[in-house]
Design a protein around this motif. Structure first.
Motif, PDB file in Angstrom:
ATOM      1  N   ILE A 192       0.842  -1.202   0.000  1.00 23.16           N
ATOM      2  CA  ILE A 192       0.000   0.000   0.000  1.00 23.16           C
ATOM      3  C   ILE A 192       0.874   1.249   0.000  1.00 23.16           C
ATOM      4  CG2 ILE A 192      -1.686   1.314   1.355  1.00 23.16           C
ATOM      5  CD1 ILE A 192      -2.803  -1.466   2.244  1.00 23.16           C
ATOM      6  N   ASN A 193       1.922   1.246   0.806  1.00 24.40           N
ATOM      7  CA  ASN A 193       2.835   2.390   0.858  1.00 24.40           C
ATOM      8  C   ASN A 193       3.582   2.570  -0.462  1.00 24.40           C
ATOM      9  OD1 ASN A 193       2.087   2.820   3.505  1.00 24.40           O
ATOM     10  ND2 ASN A 193       3.893   1.845   4.369  1.00 24.40           N
ATOM     11  N   GLU A 194       4.036   1.464  -1.058  1.00 23.59           N
ATOM     12  CA  GLU A 194       4.792   1.546  -2.307  1.00 23.59           C
ATOM     13  C   GLU A 194       3.924   2.003  -3.471  1.00 23.59           C
ATOM     14  OE1 GLU A 194       8.175   1.176  -2.919  1.00 23.59           O
ATOM     15  OE2 GLU A 194       8.188   1.306  -0.742  1.00 23.59           O
ATOM     16  N   ILE A 195       2.697   1.578  -3.520  1.00 25.95           N
ATOM     17  CA  ILE A 195       1.793   1.956  -4.604  1.00 25.95           C
ATOM     18  C   ILE A 195       1.467   3.443  -4.534  1.00 25.95           C
ATOM     19  CG2 ILE A 195      -0.569   1.669  -5.475  1.00 25.95           C
ATOM     20  CD1 ILE A 195      -0.289  -1.321  -4.724  1.00 25.95           C
ATOM     21  N   SER A 196       1.292   3.957  -3.339  1.00 23.42           N
ATOM     22  CA  SER A 196       0.916   5.363  -3.197  1.00 23.42           C
ATOM     23  C   SER A 196       2.111   6.310  -3.336  1.00 23.42           C
ATOM     24  CB  SER A 196       0.224   5.588  -1.846  1.00 23.42           C
ATOM     25  OG  SER A 196       1.131   5.328  -0.790  1.00 23.42           O
ATOM     26  N   ARG A 197       3.320   5.789  -3.300  1.00 25.61           N
ATOM     27  CA  ARG A 197       4.517   6.616  -3.381  1.00 25.61           C
ATOM     28  C   ARG A 197       4.769   7.052  -4.824  1.00 25.61           C
ATOM     29  NH1 ARG A 197      10.600   4.681  -2.361  1.00 25.61           N
ATOM     30  NH2 ARG A 197       9.932   3.286  -4.007  1.00 25.61           N
ATOM     31  N   GLU A 198       5.216   8.280  -4.982  1.00 29.81           N
ATOM     32  CA  GLU A 198       5.568   8.791  -6.310  1.00 29.81           C
ATOM     33  C   GLU A 198       6.814   8.066  -6.807  1.00 29.81           C
ATOM     34  OE1 GLU A 198       4.344  11.217  -8.434  1.00 29.81           O
ATOM     35  OE2 GLU A 198       2.550  11.172  -7.186  1.00 29.81           O
ATOM     36  N   THR A 199       6.823   7.724  -8.085  1.00 32.18           N
ATOM     37  CA  THR A 199       7.986   7.057  -8.647  1.00 32.18           C
ATOM     38  C   THR A 199       8.704   7.984  -9.612  1.00 32.18           C
ATOM     39  OG1 THR A 199       6.654   6.103 -10.399  1.00 32.18           O
ATOM     40  CG2 THR A 199       7.004   4.745  -8.457  1.00 32.18           C
ATOM     41  N   ASP A 200       9.997   7.838  -9.670  1.00 30.99           N
ATOM     42  CA  ASP A 200      10.812   8.612 -10.599  1.00 30.99           C
ATOM     43  C   ASP A 200      10.931   7.794 -11.880  1.00 30.99           C
ATOM     44  OD1 ASP A 200      12.659  10.058 -11.982  1.00 30.99           O
ATOM     45  OD2 ASP A 200      14.220   9.975 -10.445  1.00 30.99           O
ATOM     46  N   THR A 201      10.181   8.182 -12.900  1.00 31.75           N
ATOM     47  CA  THR A 201      10.163   7.389 -14.128  1.00 31.75           C
ATOM     48  C   THR A 201      11.517   7.379 -14.815  1.00 31.75           C
ATOM     49  OG1 THR A 201       9.296   9.298 -15.331  1.00 31.75           O
ATOM     50  CG2 THR A 201       7.699   7.694 -14.550  1.00 31.75           C
ATOM     51  N   GLY A 202      12.297   8.441 -14.641  1.00 33.60           N
ATOM     52  CA  GLY A 202      13.634   8.472 -15.237  1.00 33.60           C
ATOM     53  C   GLY A 202      14.515   7.373 -14.681  1.00 33.60           C
TER      54      GLY A 202
ATOM     55  N   ALA B 148      16.933   1.993 -15.062  1.00 37.95           N
ATOM     56  CA  ALA B 148      17.162   0.659 -14.502  1.00 37.95           C
ATOM     57  C   ALA B 148      16.733  -0.419 -15.495  1.00 37.95           C
ATOM     58  CB  ALA B 148      16.406   0.500 -13.180  1.00 37.95           C
ATOM     59  N   LEU B 149      15.622  -0.219 -16.170  1.00 38.18           N
ATOM     60  CA  LEU B 149      15.147  -1.182 -17.158  1.00 38.18           C
ATOM     61  C   LEU B 149      16.128  -1.297 -18.320  1.00 38.18           C
ATOM     62  CD1 LEU B 149      12.923  -3.084 -18.080  1.00 38.18           C
ATOM     63  CD2 LEU B 149      11.767  -1.137 -19.109  1.00 38.18           C
ATOM     64  N   LYS B 150      16.659  -0.175 -18.787  1.00 37.29           N
ATOM     65  CA  LYS B 150      17.641  -0.188 -19.863  1.00 37.29           C
ATOM     66  C   LYS B 150      18.902  -0.923 -19.423  1.00 37.29           C
ATOM     67  CE  LYS B 150      20.413   2.804 -22.872  1.00 37.29           C
ATOM     68  NZ  LYS B 150      21.503   1.881 -22.847  1.00 37.29           N
ATOM     69  N   ASN B 151      19.343  -0.686 -18.186  1.00 35.40           N
ATOM     70  CA  ASN B 151      20.524  -1.380 -17.662  1.00 35.40           C
ATOM     71  C   ASN B 151      20.313  -2.894 -17.634  1.00 35.40           C
ATOM     72  OD1 ASN B 151      21.935   0.991 -17.325  1.00 35.40           O
ATOM     73  ND2 ASN B 151      21.452   1.171 -15.148  1.00 35.40           N
ATOM     74  N   LEU B 152      19.112  -3.328 -17.258  1.00 37.53           N
ATOM     75  CA  LEU B 152      18.818  -4.765 -17.239  1.00 37.53           C
ATOM     76  C   LEU B 152      18.846  -5.350 -18.644  1.00 37.53           C
ATOM     77  CD1 LEU B 152      15.937  -4.931 -14.613  1.00 37.53           C
ATOM     78  CD2 LEU B 152      18.222  -5.921 -14.397  1.00 37.53           C
ATOM     79  N   LYS B 153      18.302  -4.630 -19.615  1.00 38.88           N
ATOM     80  CA  LYS B 153      18.322  -5.100 -21.002  1.00 38.88           C
ATOM     81  C   LYS B 153      19.749  -5.191 -21.522  1.00 38.88           C
ATOM     82  CE  LYS B 153      13.782  -3.446 -22.456  1.00 38.88           C
ATOM     83  NZ  LYS B 153      13.077  -2.498 -23.338  1.00 38.88           N
ATOM     84  N   ASP B 154      20.553  -4.158 -21.225  1.00 42.25           N
ATOM     85  CA  ASP B 154      21.948  -4.155 -21.665  1.00 42.25           C
ATOM     86  C   ASP B 154      22.725  -5.311 -21.034  1.00 42.25           C
ATOM     87  OD1 ASP B 154      21.412  -1.922 -23.153  1.00 42.25           O
ATOM     88  OD2 ASP B 154      22.363  -0.512 -21.767  1.00 42.25           O
ATOM     89  N   PHE B 155      22.470  -5.569 -19.758  1.00 38.93           N
ATOM     90  CA  PHE B 155      23.146  -6.661 -19.054  1.00 38.93           C
ATOM     91  C   PHE B 155      22.797  -7.991 -19.701  1.00 38.93           C
ATOM     92  CE2 PHE B 155      23.085  -9.939 -15.733  1.00 38.93           C
ATOM     93  CZ  PHE B 155      24.409  -9.892 -15.344  1.00 38.93           C
TER      94      PHE B 155
END
Length: 75
Positions: free
Chosen positions: A28-38, A43-50
């Motif tokens: 509940i806390n994580e869902i309501s927290r603002e996320t930094d899309t950048g 992080a997603l790009k780093n995983l793809k590159d890895f």
């Protein structure tokens, strides 16, 4: 920490259910927290590159092994 402890309970009858886990305060806390899309996209790009780097490394190893096997067959 509390959620993990409840999820890792050895005895199934005492373990938290999936539905209960999804309604745990941590989620509940994580869902309501603002996320930094950048940061998320980075992080997603780093995983793809890895993953791509690991595939290239595996292909190189496979090629080297096949070449060594060919040389052994010749001799």
């Amino acid at each position: 920490k509390d959620l993990l402890k409840k999820m890792l309970t050895y005895e199934p009858s005492k373990r938290i259910s999936c539905n209960e886990a999804l309604h745990h305060q941590w989620f509940i806390n994580e869902i309501s927290r603002e996320t930094d899309t950048g940061n998320t996209l980075s992080a997603l790009k780093n995983l793809k590159d890895f993953r791509a780097e690991k595939k290239l490394q595996q292909a190189a190893i496979t090629f080297i092994v096949s070449q060594l096997a060919s040389k052994d067959e010749i001799n």
